[in-house]
Scaffold this motif. Structure first.
Motif, PDB file in Angstrom:
ATOM      1  N   PHE A  64      -3.610  11.612   1.275  1.00  0.00           N
ATOM      2  CA  PHE A  64      -5.061  11.443   1.229  1.00  0.00           C
ATOM      3  C   PHE A  64      -5.345  10.179   2.031  1.00  0.00           C
ATOM      4  N   PHE A  65      -6.584  10.052   2.547  1.00  0.00           N
ATOM      5  CA  PHE A  65      -6.946   8.890   3.356  1.00  0.00           C
ATOM      6  C   PHE A  65      -7.707   7.890   2.501  1.00  0.00           C
ATOM      7  N   ILE A  66      -7.532   6.624   2.843  1.00  0.00           N
ATOM      8  CA  ILE A  66      -8.247   5.589   2.120  1.00  0.00           C
ATOM      9  C   ILE A  66      -8.756   4.529   3.097  1.00  0.00           C
ATOM     10  N   GLU A  67      -9.963   4.076   2.863  1.00  0.00           N
ATOM     11  CA  GLU A  67     -10.523   2.938   3.591  1.00  0.00           C
ATOM     12  C   GLU A  67     -10.973   1.911   2.558  1.00  0.00           C
ATOM     13  N   TRP A  68     -10.403   0.722   2.630  1.00  0.00           N
ATOM     14  CA  TRP A  68     -10.756  -0.344   1.691  1.00  0.00           C
ATOM     15  C   TRP A  68     -12.040  -1.031   2.136  1.00  0.00           C
ATOM     16  N   SER A  69     -12.860  -1.399   1.186  1.00  0.00           N
ATOM     17  CA  SER A  69     -14.086  -2.118   1.501  1.00  0.00           C
ATOM     18  C   SER A  69     -13.747  -3.456   2.149  1.00  0.00           C
ATOM     19  N   ALA A  70     -14.590  -3.895   3.059  1.00  0.00           N
ATOM     20  CA  ALA A  70     -14.346  -5.148   3.779  1.00  0.00           C
ATOM     21  C   ALA A  70     -14.284  -6.348   2.844  1.00  0.00           C
ATOM     22  N   ASP A  71     -14.952  -6.279   1.697  1.00  0.00           N
ATOM     23  CA  ASP A  71     -14.958  -7.402   0.768  1.00  0.00           C
ATOM     24  C   ASP A  71     -13.891  -7.275  -0.320  1.00  0.00           C
ATOM     25  N   SER A  72     -12.984  -6.293  -0.184  1.00  0.00           N
ATOM     26  CA  SER A  72     -11.907  -6.100  -1.151  1.00  0.00           C
ATOM     27  C   SER A  72     -10.564  -6.454  -0.523  1.00  0.00           C
ATOM     28  N   PRO A  73      -9.826  -7.394  -1.101  1.00  0.00           N
ATOM     29  CA  PRO A  73      -8.509  -7.721  -0.559  1.00  0.00           C
ATOM     30  C   PRO A  73      -7.564  -6.541  -0.721  1.00  0.00           C
ATOM     31  N   HIS A  74      -6.692  -6.337   0.249  1.00  0.00           N
ATOM     32  CA  HIS A  74      -5.726  -5.253   0.134  1.00  0.00           C
ATOM     33  C   HIS A  74      -4.755  -5.560  -1.007  1.00  0.00           C
ATOM     34  N   PRO A  75      -4.450  -4.592  -1.872  1.00  0.00           N
ATOM     35  CA  PRO A  75      -3.581  -4.853  -3.024  1.00  0.00           C
ATOM     36  C   PRO A  75      -2.225  -5.447  -2.675  1.00  0.00           C
ATOM     37  N   SER A  76      -1.722  -5.173  -1.477  1.00  0.00           N
ATOM     38  CA  SER A  76      -0.409  -5.707  -1.105  1.00  0.00           C
ATOM     39  C   SER A  76      -0.430  -7.219  -0.923  1.00  0.00           C
ATOM     40  N   ALA A  77      -1.622  -7.789  -0.737  1.00  0.00           N
ATOM     41  CA  ALA A  77      -1.730  -9.214  -0.405  1.00  0.00           C
ATOM     42  C   ALA A  77      -1.263 -10.122  -1.544  1.00  0.00           C
ATOM     43  N   ASP A  78      -1.541  -9.719  -2.800  1.00  0.00           N
ATOM     44  CA  ASP A  78      -1.163 -10.595  -3.910  1.00  0.00           C
ATOM     45  C   ASP A  78      -0.368  -9.876  -4.992  1.00  0.00           C
ATOM     46  N   ALA A  79       0.111  -8.655  -4.710  1.00  0.00           N
ATOM     47  CA  ALA A  79       0.999  -7.971  -5.650  1.00  0.00           C
ATOM     48  C   ALA A  79       2.378  -8.628  -5.577  1.00  0.00           C
ATOM     49  N   PRO A  80       3.181  -8.528  -6.635  1.00  0.00           N
ATOM     50  CA  PRO A  80       4.528  -9.117  -6.603  1.00  0.00           C
ATOM     51  C   PRO A  80       5.293  -8.673  -5.368  1.00  0.00           C
ATOM     52  N   SER A  81       5.903  -9.618  -4.683  1.00  0.00           N
ATOM     53  CA  SER A  81       6.592  -9.340  -3.425  1.00  0.00           C
ATOM     54  C   SER A  81       8.108  -9.385  -3.602  1.00  0.00           C
ATOM     55  N   GLY A  82       8.809  -9.118  -2.510  1.00  0.00           N
ATOM     56  CA  GLY A  82      10.268  -9.146  -2.527  1.00  0.00           C
ATOM     57  C   GLY A  82      10.887  -7.805  -2.183  1.00  0.00           C
ATOM     58  N   CYS A  83      10.049  -6.759  -2.106  1.00  0.00           N
ATOM     59  CA  CYS A  83      10.542  -5.424  -1.769  1.00  0.00           C
ATOM     60  C   CYS A  83      10.030  -5.003  -0.399  1.00  0.00           C
ATOM     61  N   GLN A  84      10.744  -4.088   0.221  1.00  0.00           N
ATOM     62  CA  GLN A  84      10.363  -3.579   1.529  1.00  0.00           C
ATOM     63  C   GLN A  84      10.619  -2.078   1.572  1.00  0.00           C
ATOM     64  N   LEU A  85       9.692  -1.343   2.153  1.00  0.00           N
ATOM     65  CA  LEU A  85       9.863   0.104   2.299  1.00  0.00           C
ATOM     66  C   LEU A  85      10.739   0.385   3.507  1.00  0.00           C
ATOM     67  N   LEU A  86      11.885   1.006   3.278  1.00  0.00           N
ATOM     68  CA  LEU A  86      12.829   1.292   4.352  1.00  0.00           C
ATOM     69  C   LEU A  86      12.618   2.665   4.964  1.00  0.00           C
ATOM     70  N   ARG A  87      12.252   3.628   4.128  1.00  0.00           N
ATOM     71  CA  ARG A  87      12.120   4.981   4.628  1.00  0.00           C
ATOM     72  C   ARG A  87      11.120   5.760   3.784  1.00  0.00           C
ATOM     73  N   PHE A  88      10.302   6.567   4.448  1.00  0.00           N
ATOM     74  CA  PHE A  88       9.409   7.491   3.760  1.00  0.00           C
ATOM     75  C   PHE A  88       9.339   8.740   4.611  1.00  0.00           C
ATOM     76  N   GLU A  89       9.772   9.869   4.059  1.00  0.00           N
ATOM     77  CA  GLU A  89       9.849  11.089   4.850  1.00  0.00           C
ATOM     78  C   GLU A  89       9.337  12.288   4.077  1.00  0.00           C
ATOM     79  N   LEU A  90       8.960  13.322   4.847  1.00  0.00           N
ATOM     80  CA  LEU A  90       8.450  14.562   4.296  1.00  0.00           C
ATOM     81  C   LEU A  90       9.527  15.622   4.440  1.00  0.00           C
ATOM     82  N   LEU A  91       9.993  16.174   3.330  1.00  0.00           N
ATOM     83  CA  LEU A  91      11.033  17.186   3.339  1.00  0.00           C
ATOM     84  C   LEU A  91      10.417  18.561   3.119  1.00  0.00           C
ATOM     85  N   THR A  92      10.845  19.547   3.890  1.00  0.00           N
ATOM     86  CA  THR A  92      10.276  20.884   3.801  1.00  0.00           C
ATOM     87  C   THR A  92      11.287  21.921   4.267  1.00  0.00           C
TER      88      THR A  92
END
Length: 244
Positions: free
Chosen positions: A174-202
């Protein structure tokens, strides 16, 4: 965002890395490969029947504990968040016991026996423009629909979402557009993790690739026995490898 519908990442051109090539290029290090994560991926949703259980599950595998994000009024769900890098995050989503769980997603989450992926979201830029482009192309979508969530600090986040009517058995975002006055959740969520792979299997990568190309979707597509989402994230303790 709280829909099991899948989502589209709109970009210039479509990238479909062949499964064999991606396998050959995978490395043992925690350095993500550019062809293994959709560039427009905003967040992935890990569903579970109990929010605390989901938080514990992610911490056990990564060493990072997600923070409570808030509830989705009227949708029967609540979430916890964990950053996966710049403008990417993991949303752990579960039923909210303080709400009626009759909503479709909340009802589905209650039935889960273990945490699993239930969808992903992509940020296409101007979502109103995207909606118009899809309509012109004869692609049916619902929205843009406004949404909001009150954070524990009292601030309210606002966004708009657009859902495809046909999400290819849960593989498309699904598509999402964040409001200009809303900080992106990734900005202050607990950090230390990184996404290495995301794939679609079919079972039919060729058919999905054609659909994705029509939508200008940039995402890795690989052959699988059934339609599934697959994500791998790294943390200080280890890796989180999850499927839908």
């Amino acid at each position: 965002m709280t829909s099991r519908r899948s989502f589209l990442a709109v970009a210039v051109g479509a990238l479909f890395a062949p499964s064999a090539l991606r396998t050959q290029n995978r490395q043992k290090s925690d350095v993500p490969l550019v062809d293994q994560v959709p560039p427009m991926l905003d967040h992935i949703l890990l569903g579970c029947n109990d929010l605390q259980r989901g938080i514990d599950f992610v911490e056990e595998h990564t060493g990072v504990r997600a923070a409570f994000g808030g509830v989705h009024p009227g949708r029967g769900t609540q979430n916890a968040l964990l950053s996966l890098g710049i403008r990417r995050y993991l949303e752990i989503i579960a039923p909210d016991p303080q709400q009626n769980a009759s909503a479709e997603l909340a009802s589905m989450l209650k039935k889960l026996t273990e945490p699993r992926l239930v969808g992903w979201a992509a940020h296409p830029g101007d979502i109103q423009v995207l909606a118009a482009d899809l309509a012109k192309a004869g692609i049916t979508a619902e929205g843009p629909t406004p949404g909001s969530r009150k954070r524990p600090d009292g601030n309210v986040l606002h966004w708009k979402t657009l859902n495809l009517k046909n999400d290819a058995n849960g593989l498309l975002p699904f598509f999402i557009e964040w409001s200009a006055d809303s900080p992106h959740p990734s900005a202050d969520a607990p950090s230390g993790c990184q996404l290495l792979r995301f794939e679609l299997l079919t079972p039919d990568p060729g058919a999905l690739a054609k659909t994705a190309a029509r939508l200008m979707l940039t995402a890795p597509i690989a052959k699988g026995t059934s339609p599934q989402l697959h994500a791998v994230a790294s943390g200080p303790k280890g890796q989180l490898d999850i499927m839908s």
